[in-house]
Design an enzyme around this catalytic site. Structure first.
Site, mmCIF file in Angstrom:
data_model
loop_
_atom_site.group_PDB
_atom_site.id
_atom_site.type_symbol
_atom_site.label_atom_id
_atom_site.label_comp_id
_atom_site.label_asym_id
_atom_site.label_seq_id
_atom_site.Cartn_x
_atom_site.Cartn_y
_atom_site.Cartn_z
ATOM 1 N N LYS A 1 1.088 -1.434 0.213
ATOM 2 C CA LYS A 1 0.513 -0.319 0.148
ATOM 3 C C LYS A 1 1.043 1.284 0.268
ATOM 4 O O LYS A 1 0.637 2.051 -0.806
ATOM 5 C CB LYS A 1 -1.253 0.110 1.465
ATOM 6 C CG LYS A 1 -0.306 0.114 2.671
ATOM 7 C CD LYS A 1 -0.943 0.282 3.700
ATOM 8 C CE LYS A 1 -0.837 0.455 5.146
ATOM 9 N NZ LYS A 1 -1.968 -0.019 5.894
ATOM 10 N N ARG B 1 -6.897 1.406 17.420
ATOM 11 C CA ARG B 1 -7.700 1.617 15.500
ATOM 12 C C ARG B 1 -7.898 0.814 15.703
ATOM 13 O O ARG B 1 -9.254 0.489 16.831
ATOM 14 C CB ARG B 1 -5.904 1.865 14.668
ATOM 15 C CG ARG B 1 -6.249 2.315 13.699
ATOM 16 C CD ARG B 1 -5.417 2.236 12.130
ATOM 17 N NE ARG B 1 -5.210 1.104 11.897
ATOM 18 C CZ ARG B 1 -4.247 1.571 11.100
ATOM 19 N NH1 ARG B 1 -3.670 1.437 10.572
ATOM 20 N NH2 ARG B 1 -4.040 -0.774 10.012
#
Length: 355
Positions: A36, A131
Site C-alpha cells: 500500500k 485503531r
C-alpha cells in the site's frame, strides 16, 4: 532526466524481502508483503514475491486491481476494513480480509454465496492501539457467529499496533491475542490458520526472542520497502535503506538571508514557521513541494545540505556546505521515510521509474 523522479530499485526490494522472510521463517512466522505504501505498484509486488512473501497485503481495491491487471495472481489480503459498498469487489478480488464489524462480514457472506465463493476472514482485535478491532470481551461471541456464516471461512485473528496510538508490540498485548486465539480454537474445536501479530513494528520483539508462541503471520511493508523498523526508524539488519531515491532539480540558487524580512503572519498552509538565523546562506530551490511529498519525512543524501521548508511546489534547501557547489539544473537526491514515500507514490506529478 525528467524530474521530480522517484527511482525504484527492484533488486534491493527483492533482497530486503528475502532478508525479512528468512528471519521470520526461523521463528515460524509467515510474511505477507504490504504494497500500500507504493499504491500497489506491480514491480514492488513482484519484488516482494521474488523475495519469498506468502502473499500481498493491500488496503485499496484500485491498488490490487492494478496488481492483478499486471498479471500477478498471488494470494491477496485486504488490509483496511471493507466498507459495505465494496463488499462484492472485495470478494471478487481478495482471498481474505481483515474485519471487525459483524454487519460487514454478514454482507461478505451474502456476496460470497451469491458468487459461489469462499472468502477468508481474519477478525481484528484491539489490544490497545485504539485503531480497528473488536474489544477483547466481544471476540469469542463474534467468532462463533462468524463461524456459522455461509461462504465465509474464519481463518484467524489479528491485531494492529503502532500505526495510530504508537503502542509498541509486547509479550503482554500479543500474549492476549494468542490467548484469545486459543479460546476460539477450543470453542470451535479446530485450529485457526493465522494469528496475525501486526506489522513491521513487531519485528524487534521477534528478533529478541520474545514473540509469544503461536504468532505465525506478520504483515510487513516498511522493513521491506525502506529497510527500517517502524518504532524508532533504525535500519533493519540485513536490509538496505536505498530501495527508493527521490530526484529533484534545482530551479533557483542564490545567496540570501536565512530569516525572512518584514512582519510575518501565517504561511501558505496556515502555520507560523520559526527560522534559525544562519546569516547569509546559499539557498537552492528544487521542483517539488508539499503537493508531492511529506517534506518533514525527507532527508538530503548529501549531509552538507539541509531542508529549510517548503510551499506547495517549492522545496528550499541550505546548500552552503554541500559537497559540491550547486547550480541551476543540478539534481538533488533525497531519501524518504514511509510518509514521504506514500505521498510521492500517490502524487501524479512525481514520475516513477523502476531500475
Amino acid at each position: 532526466m525528467n524530474t521530480p523522479l522517484l527511482e525504484v530499485r527492484y533488486d534491493i526490494l527483492a533482497a530486503n524481502a528475502r532478508a525479512v522472510v528468512d528471519l521470520c521463517k526461523k521463528c515460524g512466522v509467515e510474511v505477507w508483503g504490504v504494497t500500500k505504501g507504493c499504491c500497489g505498484m506491480p514491480d514492488v509486488a513482484r519484488a516482494m514475491l521474488e523475495g519469498g512473501v506468502a502473499g500481498i497485503g493491500e488496503s485499496r481495491l484500485a491498488n490490487l486491481q492494478r496488481i492483478r491487471n499486471a498479471g500477478i495472481h498471488a494470494p491477496a489480503l485486504m488490509l483496511r476494513l471493507p466498507h459495505l459498498s465494496e463488499v462484492r469487489a472485495v470478494v471478487e478480488y481478495f482471498d481474505m480480509s481483515l474485519n471487525s464489524e459483524l454487519v460487514t462480514i454478514e454482507a461478505l457472506s451474502r456476496e460470497a454465496q451469491r458468487l459461489e465463493k469462499r472468502h477468508g476472514v481474519i477478525l481484528m482485535v484491539d489490544v490497545g492501539d485504539l485503531r480497528e478491532g473488536l474489544w477483547p470481551d466481544r471476540v469469542l461471541e463474534t467468532a462463533l457467529r462468524v463461524s456459522r456464516l455461509g461462504g465465509i471461512e474464519l481463518l484467524g485473528i489479528g491485531t494492529n499496533l503502532s500505526c495510530y496510538g504508537g503502542v509498541i508490540p509486547s509479550e503482554s498485548n500479543l500474549g492476549l491475542l494468542v490467548q484469545l486465539a486459543r479460546q476460539i480454537e477450543e470453542l470451535l474445536g479446530h485450529p485457526l490458520r493465522f494469528i496475525s501479530g501486526g506489522n513491521t513494528s513487531t519485528l524487534p520483539l521477534m528478533a529478541q526472542g520474545r514473540l509469544p508462541a503461536g504468532i505465525n503471520m506478520l504483515r510487513i511493508g516498511e522493513a521491506i520497502l525502506l529497510g527500517t523498523e517502524s518504532i524508532n526508524r533504525t535500519p533493519w539488519p540485513g536490509t538496505r535503506q536505498d530501495a527508493f531515491v527521490l530526484h529533484a532539480e534545482v530551479i533557483e540558487c542564490a545567496t540570501k538571508p536565512s530569516v525572512p524580512i518584514g512582519e510575518r503572519g501565517q504561511d501558505g498552509f496556515g502555520g507560523r514557521p520559526a527560522f534559525e538565523d544562519r546569516g547569509l546562506i546559499r539557498r537552492a530551490i528544487v521542483n517539488i513541494g508539499r503537493q508531492d511529498v511529506l517534506v518533514e519525512n525527507l532527508a538530503c543524501l548529501d549531509p552538507g545540505m539541509d531542508i529549510l521548508g517548503a510551499s506547495s511546489d517549492h522545496l528550499i534547501l541550505d546548500v552552503t556546505h554541500a559537497d559540491e557547489r550547486i547550480h541551476v539544473g543540478d539534481i538533488i537526491d533525497f531519501k524518504l521515510g514511509y510518509g514521504a514515500l506514500l505521498q510521492a507514490m500517490t502524487s501524479p506529478y512525481v514520475e516513477k521509474r523502476v531500475v
